[in-house]
Write an enzyme that holds these catalytic residues in place. Structure first.
Site, short mmCIF file in Angstrom:
data_model
loop_
_atom_site.label_atom_id
_atom_site.label_comp_id
_atom_site.label_asym_id
_atom_site.label_seq_id
_atom_site.Cartn_x
_atom_site.Cartn_y
_atom_site.Cartn_z
N LEU A 50 81.74 -4.87 -96.00
CA LEU A 50 82.27 -3.56 -95.66
C LEU A 50 83.08 -3.68 -94.37
CD1 LEU A 50 79.11 -1.38 -96.41
CD2 LEU A 50 81.18 -1.62 -97.81
N ASP A 95 62.01 -1.64 -102.84
CA ASP A 95 62.17 -2.10 -101.46
C ASP A 95 63.22 -1.30 -100.69
OD1 ASP A 95 61.49 -3.84 -99.36
OD2 ASP A 95 63.22 -5.10 -99.76
N GLU A 138 71.90 3.42 -95.46
CA GLU A 138 72.98 3.46 -94.48
C GLU A 138 74.04 4.46 -94.89
OE1 GLU A 138 74.60 -0.18 -93.01
OE2 GLU A 138 72.71 -1.27 -93.21
N ASP A 163 71.64 -4.08 -100.50
CA ASP A 163 70.45 -4.93 -100.62
C ASP A 163 69.64 -4.57 -101.87
OD1 ASP A 163 71.08 -6.32 -98.31
OD2 ASP A 163 69.99 -4.91 -97.03
#
Length: 508
Positions: free
Chosen positions: A311, A377, A382, A397
């Site tokens: 990013l 998980d 963000e 992730d």
């Protein structure tokens, strides 16, 4: 010898008669048919030859049919708000490229490398830069972005010119006691690779074979992390039209030539070794792992992995990392409040920004995405600060997804089942993907065939997507039966509804 001479005229007459008969009965009718289109013995034109029956039109591929549906063609409400200004971004990345070239030149001088090395160019039309400039409030890329296919191809094909640890890993190296590590199976090596066009990607190597399932006794926080889960998550995110996962592609990496020989990091160089099977391997330093038995190895040099596009720099586009309200307990025996309190969402709704923004709806979107992949998980999420509280959540992730196709972890859907709220557009697309013509497993299977490491998922994982999709729709149906459609289904778009024939209905 007068006899033979007297017979010669007779022989010539016989040959002439045979030639005339052949011309009249065979050659002349054939010539008439070919030149005039006439049937033998008939002055009428020959009837036209029968045409073959028309072919049934081939069905369009499922993926193309899906993206041509009105639900995937509606314009976003309001004008697109870009994340970056083109001039500012170009100026920043030019400075970064110049700094990298200076450091690379000094590095070569220190090693007394005399062969000339051309400076790394920064091309404004580079696919990674166009990807960065295409990020808007609506998502990481437009639906029909030409930059994304180019970026996937470039990450797959471009030469790798440097490899290094990520900044987070550099900050943590040596900051722990290796003897205290108790969860080696959770280790996931990841490296930052740079390409010849100055683009960067996060590399995650293969640690688990596709046909292997996560053992039942594994806690989610010690689960393996899978490179193919990162690839599949990008494709699923695009099919759901979230567009919140960075473009990700698979690639076979030569760990010797494309990592060891191009890295300048001495710590990374020191963790390479040759196994007893003559395969080149490397492992992570503390704080993740300190032992060679947890290394990843090439065969003997080639290693599968996922490459996720970087990013924009945090200096250009700052991001917030926010704890997930439905975070799990990362201990062997603890439980969080949401796991024991079915009314937990009432507490969340009283906290800003979940009280008066789209944040809670975006959390539900993320929970639906994670439930389909089986990812437990998601401890943080963000966001880009520029887009404020209503900005989209980044689905980063995803390597702990697609671990167990035989088990559906219903607790991942807690934000949906406890809050009983969902975006209308999300629900319509989920219902569309449950239709036989647009079946989720079919479009995923077709989409994943585009990746160079196909097959990315095994068939049981693809079929599990259909089963989990039905469970999501059943959960929404229970909420609607309890609270009513007007309360549960939030109208998240100002665009007019599609015609009834072309849109998925709200029947659950």
């Amino acid at each position: 010898m007068p006899g033979p001479r007297r017979d010669r005229p007779a022989v010539l007459l016989l040959l002439g008669a045979l030639l005339a008969a052949d011309l009249y009965f065979h050659l002349w009718p054939r010539a008439r048919r070919e030149l005039g289109g006439l049937s033998p013995g008939c002055p009428c034109p020959a009837p036209p030859a029968p045409r073959p029956p028309p072919r049934a039109p081939r069905a369009a591929p499922a993926l193309r049919r899906l993206f041509a549906h009105p639900l995937y063609r509606a314009a976003p409400p309001g004008p697109a708000e870009p994340l970056l200004g083109a001039r500012e971004a170009l100026r920043y990345y030019r400075r970064k490229a110049a700094r990298w070239n200076r450091r690379h030149k000094l590095y070569r001088e220190e090693l007394n490398l005399t062969s000339p090395a051309a400076p790394l160019p920064l091309r404004p039309d580079a696919s990674w830069l166009q990807f960065h400039l295409g990020i808007t409030r609506d998502g990481l890329y437009p639906r029909s972005s030409p930059a994304v296919p180019r970026l996937l191809r470039d990450m797959q094909e471009f030469p790798i010119i440097s490899a290094d640890y990520s900044q987070d890993e550099k900050a943590l190296l040596g900051a722990c006691d290796c003897s205290q590590i108790v969860k080696p199976s959770g280790v996931h090596l990841k490296l930052v690779l740079r390409f010849q066009d100055f683009g960067k990607a996060m590399f995650k190597p293969m640690r688990q074979k596709r046909e292997e399932e996560t053992p039942e006794d594994f806690f989610y926080f010690v689960d393996f992390q899978r490179h193919n889960a990162e690839i599949a998550a990008f494709h699923l995110d695009r099919i759901l039209d979230f567009r919140r996962v960075p473009p990700t592609v698979g690639r076979l990496i030569n760990v010797t030539k494309e990592i060891l020989e191009v890295t300048k990091n001495e710590v990374l160089q020191s963790v390479f070794f040759v196994s007893p099977a003559s395969n080149v391997c490397f492992f992570a330093k503390c704080p993740y792992m300190c032992k060679t038995e947890y290394a990843v190895c090439g065969n003997p040099h080639l290693l599968e992995g996922s490459l996720s596009a970087f990013l924009p720099s945090l200096n250009l586009a700052p991001r917030l990392s926010i704890p997930n309200p439905w975070i799990r307990s990362y201990s062997f025996d603890g439980k969080e409040e949401w796991e024991v309190n079915p009314l937990y969402c009432n507490t969340v709704r009283e906290i800003y920004p979940y009280s008066n923004s789209n944040r809670l709806l975006n959390i539900v979107d993320m929970a639906i995405f994670d439930f389909l992949t089986g990812n437990m998980d998601r401890h943080h999420y963000e966001m880009f600060t520029k887009f404020g509280d209503d900005g989209f959540l980044l689905h980063l992730d995803n390597a702990r997804g697609f671990g167990r196709h035989s088990h559906d972890e219903i607790s991942i859907l807690a934000p949906l089942s406890q809050c009983c709220i969902i975006k209308r557009t999300t629900l319509l697309r989920l219902q569309l993907l449950a239709e036989p013509e647009y079946r989720l497993s079919d479009v995923m299977r077709e989409s994943l065939l585009q990746d160079p490491l196909a097959p990315v998922l095994t068939e049981p994982h693809l079929l599990a997507l259909d089963r989990r999709l039905q469970l999501i729709l059943e959960a929404v149906g229970k909420c609607i039966d309890t609270f009513g459609e007007a309360t549960v289904v939030a109208n998240d778009t100002a665009q007019p509804q599609s015609p009834a024939a072309d849109r998925a209905k709200l029947d659950t």
